[in-house]
Design a protein around this motif. Structure first.
Motif, mmCIF file in Angstrom:
data_model
loop_
_atom_site.group_PDB
_atom_site.id
_atom_site.type_symbol
_atom_site.label_atom_id
_atom_site.label_comp_id
_atom_site.label_asym_id
_atom_site.label_seq_id
_atom_site.Cartn_x
_atom_site.Cartn_y
_atom_site.Cartn_z
ATOM 1 N N GLU A 1 0.815 -1.221 0.000
ATOM 2 C CA GLU A 1 0.000 0.000 0.000
ATOM 3 C C GLU A 1 0.846 1.268 0.000
ATOM 4 O O GLU A 1 0.326 2.360 -0.213
ATOM 5 N N HIS B 1 -19.013 -4.912 -4.996
ATOM 6 C CA HIS B 1 -20.041 -4.212 -4.204
ATOM 7 C C HIS B 1 -19.952 -2.699 -4.347
ATOM 8 O O HIS B 1 -20.611 -1.973 -3.626
ATOM 9 N N MET B 2 -19.117 -2.228 -5.278
ATOM 10 C CA MET B 2 -18.994 -0.782 -5.470
ATOM 11 C C MET B 2 -19.271 -0.421 -6.932
ATOM 12 O O MET B 2 -18.968 -1.194 -7.832
ATOM 13 N N PHE C 1 -11.580 4.655 -5.099
ATOM 14 C CA PHE C 1 -11.113 3.913 -3.918
ATOM 15 C C PHE C 1 -9.688 4.281 -3.509
ATOM 16 O O PHE C 1 -9.377 4.419 -2.332
ATOM 17 N N ARG D 1 -6.931 9.175 -1.740
ATOM 18 C CA ARG D 1 -7.027 9.532 -0.338
ATOM 19 C C ARG D 1 -6.264 10.820 -0.119
ATOM 20 O O ARG D 1 -5.554 11.290 -0.994
ATOM 21 N N ALA E 1 -4.660 1.102 0.311
ATOM 22 C CA ALA E 1 -5.416 0.893 1.536
ATOM 23 C C ALA E 1 -4.637 -0.032 2.473
ATOM 24 O O ALA E 1 -4.099 -1.041 2.042
ATOM 25 N N SER E 2 -4.621 0.305 3.757
ATOM 26 C CA SER E 2 -3.937 -0.534 4.739
ATOM 27 C C SER E 2 -4.738 -1.823 4.942
ATOM 28 O O SER E 2 -5.861 -1.947 4.465
ATOM 29 N N THR E 3 -4.162 -2.782 5.672
ATOM 30 C CA THR E 3 -4.900 -4.037 5.895
ATOM 31 C C THR E 3 -6.211 -3.783 6.640
ATOM 32 O O THR E 3 -7.204 -4.454 6.387
ATOM 33 N N ARG F 1 -8.104 -0.913 6.667
ATOM 34 C CA ARG F 1 -9.075 -0.286 5.776
ATOM 35 C C ARG F 1 -9.585 -1.316 4.766
ATOM 36 O O ARG F 1 -10.776 -1.398 4.476
ATOM 37 N N MET G 1 -13.482 -2.117 4.258
ATOM 38 C CA MET G 1 -14.079 -1.611 3.024
ATOM 39 C C MET G 1 -14.317 -2.711 1.984
ATOM 40 O O MET G 1 -15.226 -2.617 1.175
#
Lengths: 239, 541
Positions: free
Chosen positions: A78, A94-95, A103, A106, B450-452, B454, B458
């Motif tokens: 990440e 689901h999105m 997504f 950020r 995304a971190s684990t 999140r 999500m």
């Protein structure tokens, strides 16, 4: 050098021999690389190592001068700034298309996120589809969404795992051409993994032939082959 | 250096929490194992010389005969239902699973009520037909009676598991055998049975673990087994050490059963590799043959479900005026409260551990998985005694610091025991759910920054909704039915539907146990209906 991979060696837990042996490769900014090999040659594993989804036994990787992997350092996926388009796209079922693309955005204001979304939708030409769910899209559309999703956070490197294997042949050729134009337009450095010679030739600036986890040879695509391909594509679309 | 890098990669919040939970689960087991080898007291010598032989004999007799009978009934029903079309087959397909909704202890006192001198059968025979029966034929409170009860209410384990094996795993092999000219009977013995050996052994192991876990049936029937002995040694003799040693012996039997399972399963693991598995097309049986199969299925369905249900309904009509009160609602509320809280805790822990083991596949995480599912093989009596011992120590420790907290009188003790015993059920559902969604969505999410954590909230969690719901329902129902742990670890002044029903039955007020029993059966049966009828239909479409 934009991406520097040195001496990468990796062995799966239950395997007897290493899947990747002393793999080294340097990539220029904006360059498109194809890694070409048969199934089991270790080509997908290289992508997973670059992405940080597997941990190699040895080797270093630097992107933009920043070390993301070394003997003492491991940057988790990440935080690597590597975008990936998966073989089966892995769009979150689901999105909606819009949610999928946003997504990865950020630390941005809402307005900025929406602006980026519009920009991406424009790029992939799917403006009217933003409220659809992935299962409501065709294979080609899904792939474009996957691309937009990976591009949205502006990664420093974009990697593709067999991007065309889930598309039918007629679509493949069309999308391949579009994709090269799109990538050159954004100027993003990218790596493709494929088993298809034609895919590699049509897309890449350089082709890395890989066998049994080591590099066999690296071939620069001459501009001529591309011209030939372009011409072919035009003929195809006219027909 | 390599080590530090690896540690950095692996040591995250998921790993730390998983390790803590695994340690908590492991501790009571280690305690029992450790106490088994400590210096015994005189009580233990007495138990060993005078009582142990009975415990072993009774436990082994019940275990072996229940195993044989459940195999006979379970596999024969599974084979007939899969291979033949006969009247009401569609209903029996899942209806024959329904006896699982009746916990054996409820079955035990219901059948006792039916068969004893004042029960409906003997009364009818006496009053209507003027027949006086030999009481020994009707005495169900014996080891044979216990075998009868366990067989009736536990055979669905063998039936369901074997049935789905026949249906999905071996369909084409069976059809091929028939096309090659093998008769149905010889196909059963020469193809289906050898193919399904591992499956049958696995399912009957579940039956045996349930029998070893049971306290209600053997205690109601007054049979000396390890479960009853553990509680008597502790309550009657106040001898925790000897009770722990008995628990250790019982666990030894469990280990023997599990080793036997491994050996009998053999190295052969038959699983059909083809992804396109067609179910078998059943052969229509006309005339008396069809009705014979109907009669067999109906007979089993009746004695294992209809008859006890009718008896309970009859008692319920007799007693509902006195029972249907504020107190009853309090019981139902208690049951639902404790079951919901525990199920939520169990599913949360299961999610954390399963997410950890799937992120880092290694020998170590395999071990973690194993430990997580360990609790389900350990009989309730053994867990109860270990938990009590641990909480006595904790309370002594807390008393030293004058905290004024006494955990033994709170629900904490009971819930901890539930978690240890039923974590396996939640874990299996959650693990299956993770397996179904695969790793790519998670990997995609992490590559998008995304971190684990999140990613978990999500992406993973929303995709796992169904598996989580399934796990929750399964755990909830099991806790609702649970008897031994609840009976011995529930706080003072706290009772559940299960414990109150059992108490009524033990106080010779079996009629008054009926409404609580019916409520338990109703909720369990609904869960069975959802899982086997609704989900099976969904799969078929």
């Amino acid at each position: 050098m934009h991406v520097q991979i040195e001496d990468l060696t990796f062995q799966y837990r239950n395997a007897k021999t290493p899947t990747i042996k002393n793999f080294s490769l340097s990539i220029d900014k904006g360059e498109i690389i194809s890694i070409l090999g048969d199934s089991g040659s270790g080509k997908s594993t290289i992508l997973r190592l670059i992405a940080g989804l597997e941990i190699p036994q040895s080797g270093t990787i630097k992107i933009d001068g920043k070390t993301i992997l070394s003997h003492t350092h491991f940057t988790p996926p990440e935080k690597r700034g590597v975008g990936m388009v998966f073989q089966d796209y892995a769009l979150f079922p689901h999105m909606t298309v819009a949610k999928n693309i946003m997504f990865g955005l950020r630390n941005m204001k809402k307005a900025e996120k929406l602006a980026r979304l519009e920009e991406m939708l424009e790029l992939i030409n799917l403006k009217d589809f933003k409220n659809r769910y992935p299962y409501e899209l065709s294979g080609g559309q899904q792939q474009r969404v996957a691309l937009a999703r990976a591009l949205a956070p502006a990664p420093s490197l974009l990697i593709f795992d067999e991007p065309f294997s889930n598309l039918d042949a007629s679509l493949q050729e069309k999308i391949r051409g579009e994709l090269r134009v799109l990538l050159k337009q954004t100027g993003i450095t990218s790596i493709f993994v494929t088993h298809d010679q034609a895919d590699a030739k049509a897309l890449a600036d350089r082709i890395v032939y890989i066998k049994n986890g080591t590099i066999e040879r690296i071939v620069s695509s001459t501009s001529l082959t591309f011209k030939v391909n372009r011409a072919k594509e035009k003929v195809l679309t006219i027909q | 250096m390599q080590l530090i890098r690896h540690a950095k990669q692996h040591l995250n919040i998921w790993a730390i929490l998983s390790l803590v939970f695994v340690a908590v689960i492991l501790f009571p087991n280690l305690l029992i194992g450790f106490k088994f080898f400590t210096e015994p007291n005189e009580n233990w010598e007495h138990i060993k010389f005078y009582l142990m032989r009975d415990y072993i004999n009774n436990t082994a007799t019940i275990l072996i005969f229940t195993a044989i009978l459940t195999i006979l009934i379970g596999t024969s029903l599974a084979w007939l239902i899969i291979m033949y079309e006969f009247p009401l087959r569609g209903f029996f397909r899942w209806g024959l699973i329904l006896p699982l909704a009746i916990p054996p202890y409820i079955g035990a006192y219901t059948y006792h009520g039916l068969l004893n001198y004042t029960g409906v059968i003997q009364t009818t025979l006496r009053n209507t037909f003027d027949i006086q029966v030999n009481q020994s034929y009707f005495n169900i409170m014996s080891t044979q009676g216990a075998v009868f009860i366990f067989t009736l209410f536990l055979y669905p384990y063998v039936y369901t598991i074997t049935k789905s094996f026949f249906q999905y795993q071996s369909a084409s092999l069976i059809e091929n055998a028939i096309l090659l000219g093998s008769s149905p009977t010889s196909t059963f013995f020469r193809v289906a049975l050898p193919l399904s050996r591992a499956t049958i052994v696995g399912s009957v192991t579940l039956v045996m673990l349930e029998v070893l876990n049971d306290y209600g049936v053997v205690s109601y029937f007054g049979i000396q087994t390890f479960s009853t002995a553990i509680f008597r040694t502790w309550y009657g003799m106040k001898d925790l050490d000897s009770a722990l040693k008995l628990a250790g012996t019982l666990m030894f039997i469990v280990i023997v059963v599990l080793i036997l399972e491994k050996m009998l399963r053999g190295r052969k693991r038959y699983s059909y590799a083809s992804t396109k598995v067609r179910p078998i097309h059943p052969k229509r049986l006309k005339g008396w043959k069809g009705w014979l199969l109907f009669a067999y299925s109906f007979a089993i369905f009746s004695i294992a479900f209809l008859v006890p249900l009718a008896q309970l309904l009859y008692w319920a009509f007799m007693t509902y005026e006195t029972i249907w009160s504020q107190a009853f609602f309090q019981l139902a509320k208690n049951s639902i409260f404790v079951a919901s809280i525990t199920s939520t805790i169990i599913i949360s822990i299961a999610l954390i551990i399963a997410n950890f083991t799937r992120m880092h596949q290694s020998l170590f995480t395999k071990l973690v998985s194993r430990v997580t599912t360990l609790g389900y093989s350990i009989p309730g009596a053994a867990i109860a005694i270990a938990i009590i011992t641990i909480f006595i120590s904790i309370d002594t420790f807390l008393a030293k610091w004058d905290t004024g907290i006494v955990l033994r009188t709170s629900l904490v003790m009971l819930i901890s025991a539930y978690v240890i015993r039923f974590l396996a059920i939640g874990y299996n559902s959650v693990e299956a759910g993770f397996e179904k969604i695969g790793n790519t969505f998670t990997e995609a999410s992490r590559l998008l920054g995304a971190s684990t954590i999140r990613t978990f909230f999500m992406v993973d969690l929303p995709l796992m909704k169904n598996a989580i719901a399934a796990g929750f329902i399964l755990v909830f129902v099991d806790i609702l039915k649970e008897l031994p742990l609840t009976l011995f670890l529930q706080p003072f002044n706290f009772a559940t539907l299960a414990t109150q029903a059992f108490k009524y039955a033990n106080d010779e007020r079996v009629q008054e146990a009926s409404i609580a029993s019916l409520l338990i059966i109703l909720i369990s049966a609904t869960a069975i209906f959802i899982f086997h009828r609704v989900l099976e239909k969904k799969e078929a479409n």
